[in-house]
Design a protein around this motif. Structure first.
Motif, PDB file in Angstrom:
ATOM      1  N   CYS A   1       0.833  -1.205   0.000  1.00 55.56           N
ATOM      2  CA  CYS A   1       0.000   0.000   0.000  1.00 55.56           C
ATOM      3  C   CYS A   1       0.871   1.259   0.000  1.00 55.56           C
ATOM      4  O   CYS A   1       1.751   1.416   0.853  1.00 55.56           O
ATOM      5  CB  CYS A   1      -0.890   0.031   1.236  1.00 55.56           C
ATOM      6  SG  CYS A   1      -2.107  -1.285   1.306  1.00 55.56           S
ATOM      7  N   GLY A   2       0.614   2.144  -0.945  1.00 55.10           N
ATOM      8  CA  GLY A   2       1.335   3.411  -0.969  1.00 55.10           C
ATOM      9  C   GLY A   2       2.804   3.306  -1.311  1.00 55.10           C
ATOM     10  O   GLY A   2       3.538   4.297  -1.201  1.00 55.10           O
TER      11      GLY A   2
ATOM     12  N   ARG B   1      -2.952  -1.011  -3.073  1.00 51.35           N
ATOM     13  CA  ARG B   1      -3.772   0.193  -3.024  1.00 51.35           C
ATOM     14  C   ARG B   1      -2.910   1.448  -2.912  1.00 51.35           C
ATOM     15  O   ARG B   1      -1.961   1.493  -2.125  1.00 51.35           O
ATOM     16  CB  ARG B   1      -4.725   0.144  -1.828  1.00 51.35           C
ATOM     17  CG  ARG B   1      -5.894  -0.814  -1.973  1.00 51.35           C
ATOM     18  CD  ARG B   1      -6.661  -0.933  -0.683  1.00 51.35           C
ATOM     19  NE  ARG B   1      -5.836  -1.504   0.380  1.00 51.35           N
ATOM     20  CZ  ARG B   1      -6.109  -1.434   1.681  1.00 51.35           C
ATOM     21  NH1 ARG B   1      -7.202  -0.778   2.082  1.00 51.35           N
ATOM     22  NH2 ARG B   1      -5.327  -1.992   2.575  1.00 51.35           N
ATOM     23  N   ASN B   2      -3.234   2.437  -3.759  1.00 47.03           N
ATOM     24  CA  ASN B   2      -2.532   3.724  -3.747  1.00 47.03           C
ATOM     25  C   ASN B   2      -1.044   3.630  -4.087  1.00 47.03           C
ATOM     26  O   ASN B   2      -0.299   4.582  -3.884  1.00 47.03           O
ATOM     27  CB  ASN B   2      -2.682   4.422  -2.380  1.00 47.03           C
ATOM     28  CG  ASN B   2      -4.123   4.800  -2.086  1.00 47.03           C
ATOM     29  OD1 ASN B   2      -4.717   5.602  -2.796  1.00 47.03           O
ATOM     30  ND2 ASN B   2      -4.683   4.204  -1.042  1.00 47.03           N
TER      31      ASN B   2
ATOM     32  N   ASP C   1      -7.123   2.666  -6.766  1.00 48.22           N
ATOM     33  CA  ASP C   1      -6.485   3.975  -6.588  1.00 48.22           C
ATOM     34  C   ASP C   1      -4.991   3.967  -6.913  1.00 48.22           C
ATOM     35  O   ASP C   1      -4.277   4.926  -6.585  1.00 48.22           O
ATOM     36  CB  ASP C   1      -6.691   4.513  -5.168  1.00 48.22           C
ATOM     37  CG  ASP C   1      -8.165   4.742  -4.851  1.00 48.22           C
ATOM     38  OD1 ASP C   1      -8.774   5.598  -5.510  1.00 48.22           O
ATOM     39  OD2 ASP C   1      -8.691   4.040  -3.967  1.00 48.22           O
TER      40      ASP C   1
END
Length: 238
Positions: A52-53, A72-73, A93
């Motif tokens: 994530c990120g 995600r992201n 995203d």
């Protein structure tokens, strides 16, 4: 976790034919928000990993196993995911602008709200993918099967879908004043406006004008004919 040391030991392992070093196993590893920009992560086992990120810009993830990975992201701009396995991965995203997804397995992946502008999706497996509200402008979808893909709210403006296999009751209308797509026989996108067919029919003249001024108000009558042609009796459009 020192990812650079892990990757160094992994390289030594393969370069030595397994005599020294240690083969990397990042299965279910937590790599959230790490800077992995430009790293060689090719062929790694990242099944179920949390990314994530993470900054993966320009990273080489070709042939990597990312089954059920959480991305995600994640920033994957211009990353190489050539023939990687992203089945059931969560890429909601994620920034995938310019990403190479040639031949990638994305079956069952969540790409909701993902930015896929200018991405290479040739020969990618997109069966049962959720592309709702994603951005595909300029993406290469040559011969891609989109028949089981959820395209609701997806921005398809400027996308060449001439060779793509679309879901049933999905139409892309070109050559009109505005970009028009009809998905699942229920939703109609005109330019950047997406509404149900019922809503397009119910709009008052003032509401249509509020959407895009006199220009779209003048076009509304033709839009109704287009909707009738594709979703009703196939009557001629004058």
């Amino acid at each position: 976790m020192d990812i650079n040391k892990i990757l160094e030991q992994n390289k030594i392992f393969f370069d030595s034919g397994g005599r020294i070093g240690k083969r990397a196993n990042l299965c279910e590893a937590d790599l959230s928000s790490l800077n992995l920009r430009g790293l060689d992560l090719s062929s790694l086992n990242l099944r179920g990993a949390t990314l994530c990120g993470a900054d993966l810009r320009g990273a080489d993830l070709s042939h990597a196993k990312l089954i059920n990975a959480d991305l995600r992201n994640a920033d994957l701009r211009h990353a190489n995911l050539y023939r990687s396995d992203l089945s059931s991965a969560n890429l909601s995203d994620a920034d995938l602008r310019g990403t190479n997804l040639y031949g990638a397995n994305l079956r069952g992946a969540n790409l909701r709200n993902a930015d896929l502008r200018d991405a290479n999706l040739r020969e990618a497996n997109l069966h049962d993918v959720d592309l709702r509200s994603s951005h595909l402008s300029g993406a290469d979808l040559y011969c891609v099967d989109l028949s089981t893909v959820n395209l609701r709210n997806t921005d398809l403006r400027g996308v060449d879908l001439s060779s793509a296999e679309l879901p049933e009751s999905t139409f892309i209308i070109v050559g009109e004043k505005y970009f028009i797509s009809i998905s699942h026989g229920e939703y109609v996108q005109v330019g950047c406006q997406l509404h149900t067919i019922a809503k397009w029919r119910q709009f008052t003249k003032q509401e249509i004008a509020n959407l895009g001024g006199d220009s779209i108000l003048e076009f509304h009558h033709r839009l109704m004919k287009i909707i009738d042609f594709y979703c009703k009796d196939g009557e001629c459009i004058e």
